[in-house]
Design a protein around this motif. Structure first.
Motif, PDB file in Angstrom:
ATOM      1  N   ARG A  32       0.749  -1.133   0.060  1.00  0.00           N
ATOM      2  CA  ARG A  32       0.017  -0.081   0.130  1.00  0.00           C
ATOM      3  C   ARG A  32       0.948   1.278   0.046  1.00  0.00           C
ATOM      4  O   ARG A  32       0.449   2.328  -0.806  1.00  0.00           O
ATOM      5  CB  ARG A  32      -0.738  -0.098   1.235  1.00  0.00           C
ATOM      6  N   LEU A  33       1.876   1.168   0.735  1.00  0.00           N
ATOM      7  CA  LEU A  33       2.762   2.436   0.760  1.00  0.00           C
ATOM      8  C   LEU A  33       3.744   2.668  -0.450  1.00  0.00           C
ATOM      9  O   LEU A  33       3.609   3.988  -0.705  1.00  0.00           O
ATOM     10  CB  LEU A  33       3.838   1.950   1.855  1.00  0.00           C
ATOM     11  N   LEU A  34       4.182   1.839  -1.096  1.00  0.00           N
ATOM     12  CA  LEU A  34       4.970   1.921  -2.058  1.00  0.00           C
ATOM     13  C   LEU A  34       4.109   2.908  -3.395  1.00  0.00           C
ATOM     14  O   LEU A  34       4.614   3.645  -3.912  1.00  0.00           O
ATOM     15  CB  LEU A  34       5.610   0.705  -2.823  1.00  0.00           C
ATOM     16  N   PRO A  35       2.801   2.367  -3.557  1.00  0.00           N
ATOM     17  CA  PRO A  35       2.102   2.905  -4.905  1.00  0.00           C
ATOM     18  C   PRO A  35       1.778   4.426  -4.217  1.00  0.00           C
ATOM     19  O   PRO A  35       1.804   5.490  -5.029  1.00  0.00           O
ATOM     20  CB  PRO A  35       0.796   2.313  -4.850  1.00  0.00           C
ATOM     21  N   ALA A  36       1.556   4.708  -2.750  1.00  0.00           N
ATOM     22  CA  ALA A  36       1.446   5.865  -2.370  1.00  0.00           C
ATOM     23  C   ALA A  36       2.436   6.843  -2.548  1.00  0.00           C
ATOM     24  O   ALA A  36       2.245   8.121  -2.964  1.00  0.00           O
ATOM     25  CB  ALA A  36       0.844   5.960  -0.859  1.00  0.00           C
ATOM     26  N   LEU A  37       3.685   6.328  -2.413  1.00  0.00           N
ATOM     27  CA  LEU A  37       4.828   7.113  -2.419  1.00  0.00           C
ATOM     28  C   LEU A  37       5.109   7.529  -3.969  1.00  0.00           C
ATOM     29  O   LEU A  37       5.623   8.525  -4.453  1.00  0.00           O
ATOM     30  CB  LEU A  37       6.122   6.313  -1.859  1.00  0.00           C
ATOM     31  N   ALA A  38       4.977   6.615  -4.971  1.00  0.00           N
ATOM     32  CA  ALA A  38       4.906   6.648  -6.360  1.00  0.00           C
ATOM     33  C   ALA A  38       4.238   8.063  -6.613  1.00  0.00           C
ATOM     34  O   ALA A  38       4.611   8.612  -7.399  1.00  0.00           O
ATOM     35  CB  ALA A  38       4.590   5.494  -7.038  1.00  0.00           C
ATOM     36  N   ARG A  39       2.945   8.017  -6.197  1.00  0.00           N
ATOM     37  CA  ARG A  39       2.143   9.150  -6.652  1.00  0.00           C
ATOM     38  C   ARG A  39       2.422  10.574  -6.092  1.00  0.00           C
ATOM     39  O   ARG A  39       2.608  11.589  -6.809  1.00  0.00           O
ATOM     40  CB  ARG A  39       0.638   8.959  -5.869  1.00  0.00           C
ATOM     41  N   ASP A  40       3.090  10.345  -4.631  1.00  0.00           N
ATOM     42  CA  ASP A  40       3.544  11.737  -4.245  1.00  0.00           C
ATOM     43  C   ASP A  40       4.578  11.507  -3.113  1.00  0.00           C
ATOM     44  O   ASP A  40       4.220  10.869  -2.169  1.00  0.00           O
ATOM     45  CB  ASP A  40       2.516  12.527  -3.476  1.00  0.00           C
ATOM     46  N   GLY A  41       6.092  11.666  -3.361  1.00  0.00           N
ATOM     47  CA  GLY A  41       7.055  11.174  -2.732  1.00  0.00           C
ATOM     48  C   GLY A  41       7.302  11.984  -1.504  1.00  0.00           C
ATOM     49  O   GLY A  41       8.126  11.656  -0.680  1.00  0.00           O
ATOM     50  N   ALA A  92       4.469  13.146   0.311  1.00  0.00           N
ATOM     51  CA  ALA A  92       3.109  13.239   1.065  1.00  0.00           C
ATOM     52  C   ALA A  92       3.775  13.072   2.543  1.00  0.00           C
ATOM     53  O   ALA A  92       4.651  12.495   3.030  1.00  0.00           O
ATOM     54  CB  ALA A  92       2.394  12.066   0.693  1.00  0.00           C
ATOM     55  N   ASP A  93       3.124  14.038   3.471  1.00  0.00           N
ATOM     56  CA  ASP A  93       3.591  13.820   4.875  1.00  0.00           C
ATOM     57  C   ASP A  93       2.767  12.738   5.264  1.00  0.00           C
ATOM     58  O   ASP A  93       1.901  11.949   4.705  1.00  0.00           O
ATOM     59  CB  ASP A  93       2.990  15.262   5.602  1.00  0.00           C
ATOM     60  N   TYR A  94       3.268  12.342   6.466  1.00  0.00           N
ATOM     61  CA  TYR A  94       2.806  11.101   7.168  1.00  0.00           C
ATOM     62  C   TYR A  94       1.474  11.069   7.652  1.00  0.00           C
ATOM     63  O   TYR A  94       1.049   9.814   7.498  1.00  0.00           O
ATOM     64  CB  TYR A  94       3.554  10.787   8.334  1.00  0.00           C
ATOM     65  N   PRO A  95       0.569  12.047   7.939  1.00  0.00           N
ATOM     66  CA  PRO A  95      -0.679  12.025   8.121  1.00  0.00           C
ATOM     67  C   PRO A  95      -1.470  11.516   6.768  1.00  0.00           C
ATOM     68  O   PRO A  95      -2.329  10.799   6.763  1.00  0.00           O
ATOM     69  CB  PRO A  95      -1.240  13.582   8.581  1.00  0.00           C
ATOM     70  N   SER A  96      -1.012  12.234   5.951  1.00  0.00           N
ATOM     71  CA  SER A  96      -1.503  11.758   4.547  1.00  0.00           C
ATOM     72  C   SER A  96      -1.142  10.398   4.080  1.00  0.00           C
ATOM     73  O   SER A  96      -2.150   9.436   3.399  1.00  0.00           O
ATOM     74  CB  SER A  96      -1.003  12.715   3.130  1.00  0.00           C
ATOM     75  N   LEU A  97       0.071   9.745   4.369  1.00  0.00           N
ATOM     76  CA  LEU A  97       0.278   8.693   3.872  1.00  0.00           C
ATOM     77  C   LEU A  97      -0.558   7.543   4.852  1.00  0.00           C
ATOM     78  O   LEU A  97      -0.867   6.570   4.471  1.00  0.00           O
ATOM     79  CB  LEU A  97       1.907   8.084   4.259  1.00  0.00           C
ATOM     80  N   SER A  98      -0.592   8.006   5.986  1.00  0.00           N
ATOM     81  CA  SER A  98      -1.377   7.096   6.973  1.00  0.00           C
ATOM     82  C   SER A  98      -2.680   6.849   6.602  1.00  0.00           C
ATOM     83  O   SER A  98      -3.334   5.842   6.487  1.00  0.00           O
ATOM     84  CB  SER A  98      -1.326   7.723   8.502  1.00  0.00           C
ATOM     85  N   GLN A  99      -3.311   7.893   6.161  1.00  0.00           N
ATOM     86  CA  GLN A  99      -4.893   7.995   5.660  1.00  0.00           C
ATOM     87  C   GLN A  99      -4.925   6.878   4.467  1.00  0.00           C
ATOM     88  O   GLN A  99      -5.883   6.207   4.270  1.00  0.00           O
ATOM     89  CB  GLN A  99      -5.308   9.316   5.484  1.00  0.00           C
TER      90      GLN A  99
END
Length: 314
Positions: free
Chosen positions: A176-185, A187-194
Protein backbone atom coordinates in the motif's frame (compact mmCIF):
# COMPACT_ATOMS: atom_id res chain seq x y z
CA UNK A 1 2.31 24.31 -20.42
CA UNK A 2 3.28 27.84 -19.38
CA UNK A 3 6.87 28.87 -19.92
CA UNK A 4 8.79 29.01 -16.63
CA UNK A 5 12.29 30.33 -16.36
CA UNK A 6 14.31 28.48 -13.73
CA UNK A 7 16.70 30.60 -11.70
CA UNK A 8 19.53 29.60 -9.37
CA UNK A 9 17.16 28.98 -6.45
CA UNK A 10 14.97 26.67 -8.56
CA UNK A 11 18.00 24.72 -9.77
CA UNK A 12 19.41 24.42 -6.25
CA UNK A 13 16.03 23.23 -4.95
CA UNK A 14 15.80 20.56 -7.65
CA UNK A 15 19.31 19.36 -6.84
CA UNK A 16 18.52 19.30 -3.13
CA UNK A 17 15.41 17.20 -3.71
CA UNK A 18 17.42 14.78 -5.83
CA UNK A 19 19.80 14.36 -2.89
CA UNK A 20 16.90 13.73 -0.50
CA UNK A 21 13.42 13.92 -1.95
CA UNK A 22 11.82 13.94 1.50
CA UNK A 23 14.10 16.53 3.09
CA UNK A 24 11.99 19.09 5.01
CA UNK A 25 11.72 22.43 3.25
CA UNK A 26 13.13 24.00 6.43
CA UNK A 27 16.37 21.99 6.07
CA UNK A 28 16.65 22.79 2.36
CA UNK A 29 16.01 26.47 3.09
CA UNK A 30 18.75 26.51 5.72
CA UNK A 31 21.30 24.95 3.36
CA UNK A 32 20.34 27.28 0.50
CA UNK A 33 20.16 30.29 2.83
CA UNK A 34 16.67 31.33 1.80
CA UNK A 35 13.35 31.29 3.66
CA UNK A 36 11.16 28.22 4.19
CA UNK A 37 8.31 30.05 2.48
CA UNK A 38 10.39 30.70 -0.63
CA UNK A 39 11.32 27.02 -0.98
CA UNK A 40 7.73 25.84 -0.46
CA UNK A 41 6.41 28.39 -2.94
CA UNK A 42 9.00 27.52 -5.58
CA UNK A 43 8.30 23.79 -5.37
CA UNK A 44 4.52 24.34 -5.46
CA UNK A 45 4.92 26.39 -8.63
CA UNK A 46 7.08 23.77 -10.34
CA UNK A 47 4.71 20.97 -9.31
CA UNK A 48 1.56 22.82 -10.36
CA UNK A 49 2.94 23.56 -13.82
CA UNK A 50 4.02 19.96 -14.41
CA UNK A 51 7.73 20.77 -14.50
CA UNK A 52 8.84 18.69 -11.52
CA UNK A 53 7.58 16.29 -8.89
CA UNK A 54 9.09 13.87 -6.41
CA UNK A 55 8.14 10.21 -6.61
CA UNK A 56 9.14 7.13 -4.69
CA UNK A 57 10.73 4.57 -7.02
CA UNK A 58 11.11 0.98 -5.76
CA UNK A 59 14.16 -1.08 -6.61
CA UNK A 60 12.68 -3.80 -8.81
CA UNK A 61 15.30 -6.40 -7.91
CA UNK A 62 14.84 -5.97 -4.17
CA UNK A 63 11.07 -6.40 -4.34
CA UNK A 64 11.27 -9.42 -6.64
CA UNK A 65 10.34 -7.81 -9.94
CA UNK A 66 11.88 -8.16 -13.38
CA UNK A 67 12.07 -5.26 -15.85
CA UNK A 68 11.44 -5.55 -19.56
CA UNK A 69 12.04 -3.13 -22.41
CA UNK A 70 9.14 -3.27 -24.84
CA UNK A 71 9.33 -1.63 -28.26
CA UNK A 72 5.98 -1.44 -30.03
CA UNK A 73 5.41 -0.67 -33.68
CA UNK A 74 2.00 0.96 -34.03
CA UNK A 75 -0.49 1.97 -36.68
CA UNK A 76 -0.24 5.40 -38.28
CA UNK A 77 -1.75 7.91 -35.87
CA UNK A 78 -1.91 5.37 -33.05
CA UNK A 79 1.22 6.24 -31.07
CA UNK A 80 -0.41 8.73 -28.71
CA UNK A 81 -3.30 6.35 -28.05
CA UNK A 82 -0.95 3.49 -27.20
CA UNK A 83 1.31 5.73 -25.08
CA UNK A 84 -1.68 7.07 -23.14
CA UNK A 85 -3.02 3.58 -22.44
CA UNK A 86 0.40 2.31 -21.35
CA UNK A 87 0.93 5.32 -19.08
CA UNK A 88 -2.25 4.43 -17.19
CA UNK A 89 -1.04 0.91 -16.40
CA UNK A 90 0.44 0.37 -12.90
CA UNK A 91 3.08 -2.02 -14.30
CA UNK A 92 4.73 0.51 -16.64
CA UNK A 93 7.62 2.62 -15.41
CA UNK A 94 8.41 4.69 -18.47
CA UNK A 95 6.55 5.38 -21.73
CA UNK A 96 7.83 7.38 -24.69
CA UNK A 97 6.93 8.04 -28.32
CA UNK A 98 9.73 7.84 -30.87
CA UNK A 99 10.21 10.13 -33.86
CA UNK A 100 7.77 9.63 -36.68
CA UNK A 101 5.04 8.38 -34.37
CA UNK A 102 5.43 4.80 -35.58
CA UNK A 103 6.94 3.38 -32.38
CA UNK A 104 6.38 3.49 -28.64
CA UNK A 105 8.86 2.33 -25.98
CA UNK A 106 8.01 1.32 -22.43
CA UNK A 107 9.54 -0.42 -19.43
CA UNK A 108 7.34 -3.09 -17.87
CA UNK A 109 7.78 -4.30 -14.30
CA UNK A 110 6.61 -7.85 -13.70
CA UNK A 111 6.49 -9.82 -10.44
CA UNK A 112 9.18 -12.51 -10.46
CA UNK A 113 9.23 -14.50 -13.67
CA UNK A 114 5.54 -14.12 -14.42
CA UNK A 115 4.45 -14.03 -18.08
CA UNK A 116 4.40 -10.61 -19.71
CA UNK A 117 1.04 -9.03 -20.53
CA UNK A 118 -0.08 -9.47 -24.12
CA UNK A 119 0.42 -5.91 -25.34
CA UNK A 120 0.14 -7.09 -28.95
CA UNK A 121 -3.64 -7.39 -28.41
CA UNK A 122 -4.01 -3.62 -28.43
CA UNK A 123 -5.88 -2.58 -31.57
CA UNK A 124 -3.20 -0.02 -32.51
CA UNK A 125 -0.19 -2.33 -32.08
CA UNK A 126 1.31 -4.03 -35.12
CA UNK A 127 4.41 -5.68 -33.65
CA UNK A 128 6.15 -6.05 -30.29
CA UNK A 129 9.84 -6.58 -29.49
CA UNK A 130 10.66 -7.43 -25.87
CA UNK A 131 14.06 -7.59 -24.18
CA UNK A 132 15.03 -8.11 -20.55
CA UNK A 133 16.60 -5.17 -18.76
CA UNK A 134 19.39 -6.98 -16.94
CA UNK A 135 21.02 -4.20 -14.96
CA UNK A 136 20.91 -0.45 -14.46
CA UNK A 137 24.39 0.84 -15.28
CA UNK A 138 23.83 4.40 -14.13
CA UNK A 139 22.30 5.69 -10.90
CA UNK A 140 19.37 7.43 -12.64
CA UNK A 141 20.68 10.80 -11.49
CA UNK A 142 21.26 12.80 -14.64
CA UNK A 143 24.01 15.35 -13.99
CA UNK A 144 22.01 18.08 -15.69
CA UNK A 145 19.81 18.30 -12.58
CA UNK A 146 22.52 17.65 -9.98
CA UNK A 147 25.10 20.34 -10.60
CA UNK A 148 23.75 23.33 -8.65
CA UNK A 149 25.00 22.53 -5.13
CA UNK A 150 28.47 22.39 -3.66
CA UNK A 151 29.85 19.20 -2.13
CA UNK A 152 29.37 20.75 1.32
CA UNK A 153 25.71 21.51 0.62
CA UNK A 154 25.12 17.98 -0.67
CA UNK A 155 26.70 16.55 2.49
CA UNK A 156 24.47 18.75 4.66
CA UNK A 157 21.38 17.41 2.88
CA UNK A 158 22.43 13.78 2.77
CA UNK A 159 19.58 11.27 3.27
CA UNK A 160 19.69 8.56 5.96
CA UNK A 161 22.77 6.36 5.70
CA UNK A 162 21.74 3.21 3.76
CA UNK A 163 22.25 -0.21 5.22
CA UNK A 164 22.79 -3.52 3.51
CA UNK A 165 20.94 -3.78 0.22
CA UNK A 166 19.16 -7.10 -0.13
CA UNK A 167 15.99 -8.59 -1.55
CA UNK A 168 12.94 -8.43 0.72
CA UNK A 169 9.47 -9.89 0.88
CA UNK A 170 6.87 -7.16 0.64
CA UNK A 171 4.50 -6.76 3.56
CA UNK A 172 0.87 -5.70 3.23
CA UNK A 173 1.92 -2.24 4.39
CA UNK A 174 4.61 -2.11 1.68
CA UNK A 175 2.09 -2.98 -1.04
CA UNK A 176 0.00 0.00 0.00
CA UNK A 177 2.82 2.37 0.88
CA UNK A 178 4.95 2.06 -2.27
CA UNK A 179 2.13 3.08 -4.67
CA UNK A 180 1.27 6.03 -2.41
CA UNK A 181 4.89 7.19 -2.50
CA UNK A 182 4.98 6.74 -6.27
CA UNK A 183 2.08 9.17 -6.56
CA UNK A 184 3.66 11.73 -4.23
CA UNK A 185 7.09 11.14 -2.76
CA UNK A 186 6.73 14.15 -0.48
CA UNK A 187 3.38 13.20 1.01
CA UNK A 188 3.40 13.88 4.75
CA UNK A 189 2.91 11.12 7.28
CA UNK A 190 -0.74 11.94 8.11
CA UNK A 191 -1.59 11.75 4.39
CA UNK A 192 0.33 8.48 3.96
CA UNK A 193 -1.32 7.05 7.06
CA UNK A 194 -4.75 7.87 5.69
CA UNK A 195 -3.89 6.47 2.25
CA UNK A 196 -2.63 3.10 3.52
CA UNK A 197 -4.84 2.62 6.58
CA UNK A 198 -1.97 2.23 9.07
CA UNK A 199 -0.84 4.42 11.95
CA UNK A 200 1.55 7.30 11.38
CA UNK A 201 4.17 5.70 13.61
CA UNK A 202 4.02 2.41 11.67
CA UNK A 203 4.29 4.25 8.34
CA UNK A 204 7.24 6.31 9.59
CA UNK A 205 9.12 3.27 10.89
CA UNK A 206 8.52 1.23 7.75
CA UNK A 207 9.51 4.03 5.40
CA UNK A 208 12.74 4.53 7.34
CA UNK A 209 13.46 0.79 6.99
CA UNK A 210 12.72 0.77 3.27
CA UNK A 211 15.09 3.68 2.73
CA UNK A 212 17.89 2.12 4.75
CA UNK A 213 17.49 -1.15 2.84
CA UNK A 214 17.56 0.79 -0.45
CA UNK A 215 14.21 -0.67 -1.41
CA UNK A 216 12.86 2.75 -2.35
CA UNK A 217 14.61 5.92 -3.53
CA UNK A 218 13.16 9.33 -4.21
CA UNK A 219 13.59 10.71 -7.68
CA UNK A 220 12.82 14.16 -9.04
CA UNK A 221 10.91 13.90 -12.28
CA UNK A 222 11.93 16.99 -14.23
CA UNK A 223 11.14 18.18 -17.71
CA UNK A 224 14.68 18.39 -19.15
CA UNK A 225 13.49 20.98 -21.66
CA UNK A 226 12.96 23.38 -18.75
CA UNK A 227 16.67 23.00 -17.96
CA UNK A 228 17.63 23.83 -21.55
CA UNK A 229 17.87 20.27 -22.92
CA UNK A 230 14.87 19.78 -25.24
CA UNK A 231 16.44 17.19 -27.58
CA UNK A 232 16.17 13.59 -26.31
CA UNK A 233 17.15 10.36 -28.03
CA UNK A 234 17.31 6.62 -27.43
CA UNK A 235 20.48 4.78 -28.33
CA UNK A 236 20.68 1.04 -28.85
CA UNK A 237 24.33 -0.02 -28.73
CA UNK A 238 25.95 -3.33 -29.62
CA UNK A 239 29.02 -3.59 -27.39
CA UNK A 240 31.64 -6.32 -27.25
CA UNK A 241 30.76 -8.29 -24.08
CA UNK A 242 34.23 -7.95 -22.58
CA UNK A 243 33.99 -4.17 -22.90
CA UNK A 244 30.40 -3.71 -21.73
CA UNK A 245 31.19 -2.65 -18.15
CA UNK A 246 33.92 -0.26 -19.27
CA UNK A 247 31.72 1.35 -21.92
CA UNK A 248 28.89 1.70 -19.40
CA UNK A 249 31.20 3.43 -16.88
CA UNK A 250 32.33 5.80 -19.60
CA UNK A 251 28.75 6.64 -20.61
CA UNK A 252 27.79 7.19 -16.98
CA UNK A 253 30.35 9.99 -16.85
CA UNK A 254 28.92 11.80 -19.87
CA UNK A 255 26.68 14.78 -18.97
CA UNK A 256 24.45 13.89 -21.94
CA UNK A 257 23.54 10.45 -20.58
CA UNK A 258 20.43 10.32 -18.39
CA UNK A 259 20.28 6.52 -18.19
CA UNK A 260 22.14 3.44 -19.38
CA UNK A 261 21.18 -0.20 -18.92
CA UNK A 262 22.36 -3.64 -20.04
CA UNK A 263 19.79 -5.67 -21.98
CA UNK A 264 19.30 -8.93 -23.78
CA UNK A 265 18.86 -8.97 -27.54
CA UNK A 266 20.83 -7.90 -30.60
CA UNK A 267 21.75 -4.65 -28.84
CA UNK A 268 23.09 -5.20 -25.34
CA UNK A 269 23.19 -1.62 -24.08
CA UNK A 270 20.43 1.00 -24.02
CA UNK A 271 21.07 4.67 -23.31
CA UNK A 272 18.87 7.75 -23.04
CA UNK A 273 20.65 10.99 -23.93
CA UNK A 274 19.60 14.62 -23.63
CA UNK A 275 21.13 17.53 -25.56
CA UNK A 276 20.59 21.25 -26.05
CA UNK A 277 19.86 20.96 -29.77
CA UNK A 278 20.13 18.65 -32.78
CA UNK A 279 23.64 19.86 -33.58
CA UNK A 280 24.79 18.94 -30.06
CA UNK A 281 23.25 15.47 -30.46
CA UNK A 282 25.09 15.02 -33.77
CA UNK A 283 28.38 16.06 -32.18
CA UNK A 284 27.81 13.70 -29.25
CA UNK A 285 27.06 10.72 -31.47
CA UNK A 286 30.01 11.30 -33.79
CA UNK A 287 32.69 12.79 -31.55
CA UNK A 288 31.97 10.93 -28.31
CA UNK A 289 30.03 7.73 -28.96
CA UNK A 290 31.77 7.13 -32.29
CA UNK A 291 35.21 7.10 -30.70
CA UNK A 292 34.53 4.63 -27.85
CA UNK A 293 36.33 1.34 -28.34
CA UNK A 294 34.08 -1.68 -28.02
CA UNK A 295 30.94 -0.16 -29.57
CA UNK A 296 30.39 -2.20 -32.71
CA UNK A 297 27.04 -0.88 -33.88
CA UNK A 298 24.56 1.83 -32.91
CA UNK A 299 20.93 2.65 -33.63
CA UNK A 300 19.44 5.97 -32.55
CA UNK A 301 15.91 7.35 -32.46
CA UNK A 302 14.75 10.82 -31.36
CA UNK A 303 12.16 10.91 -28.59
CA UNK A 304 9.25 13.16 -29.48
CA UNK A 305 7.08 12.75 -26.37
CA UNK A 306 7.29 11.28 -22.87
CA UNK A 307 3.95 10.03 -21.62
CA UNK A 308 5.26 8.65 -18.34
CA UNK A 309 8.52 8.67 -16.45
CA UNK A 310 8.22 6.83 -13.13
CA UNK A 311 5.23 8.15 -11.28
CA UNK A 312 1.63 7.28 -12.24
CA UNK A 313 0.23 9.52 -14.94
CA UNK A 314 -1.85 12.43 -13.69
Amino acid sequence: MDSVRLDTVDLALLHALQVDGRAPFSRIAEVLEVSDRTIARRFARLRARGLARVCGVPDSYRIGQSEWLVRLRVRAGGANIVARDLARRPDTAWVTVLAGGAEVMTILRVDGEQPLPALSRHSQVLAVDTQRLLRHLTELRWRGRTSALSAEQVAALGPPEPGVAEAISLTDLDRRLLPALARDGRADYPSLSQAVGWSESAVRRRLDELRRQRVVRFDVEIDAAALGFPVHALLWLNVAPARLSGVARMLAGHPEVAFAGATTGAHNLLAIVVCRNAAALFDYLTDRIGTIEGIERMESAPITAIAKRSAPAD
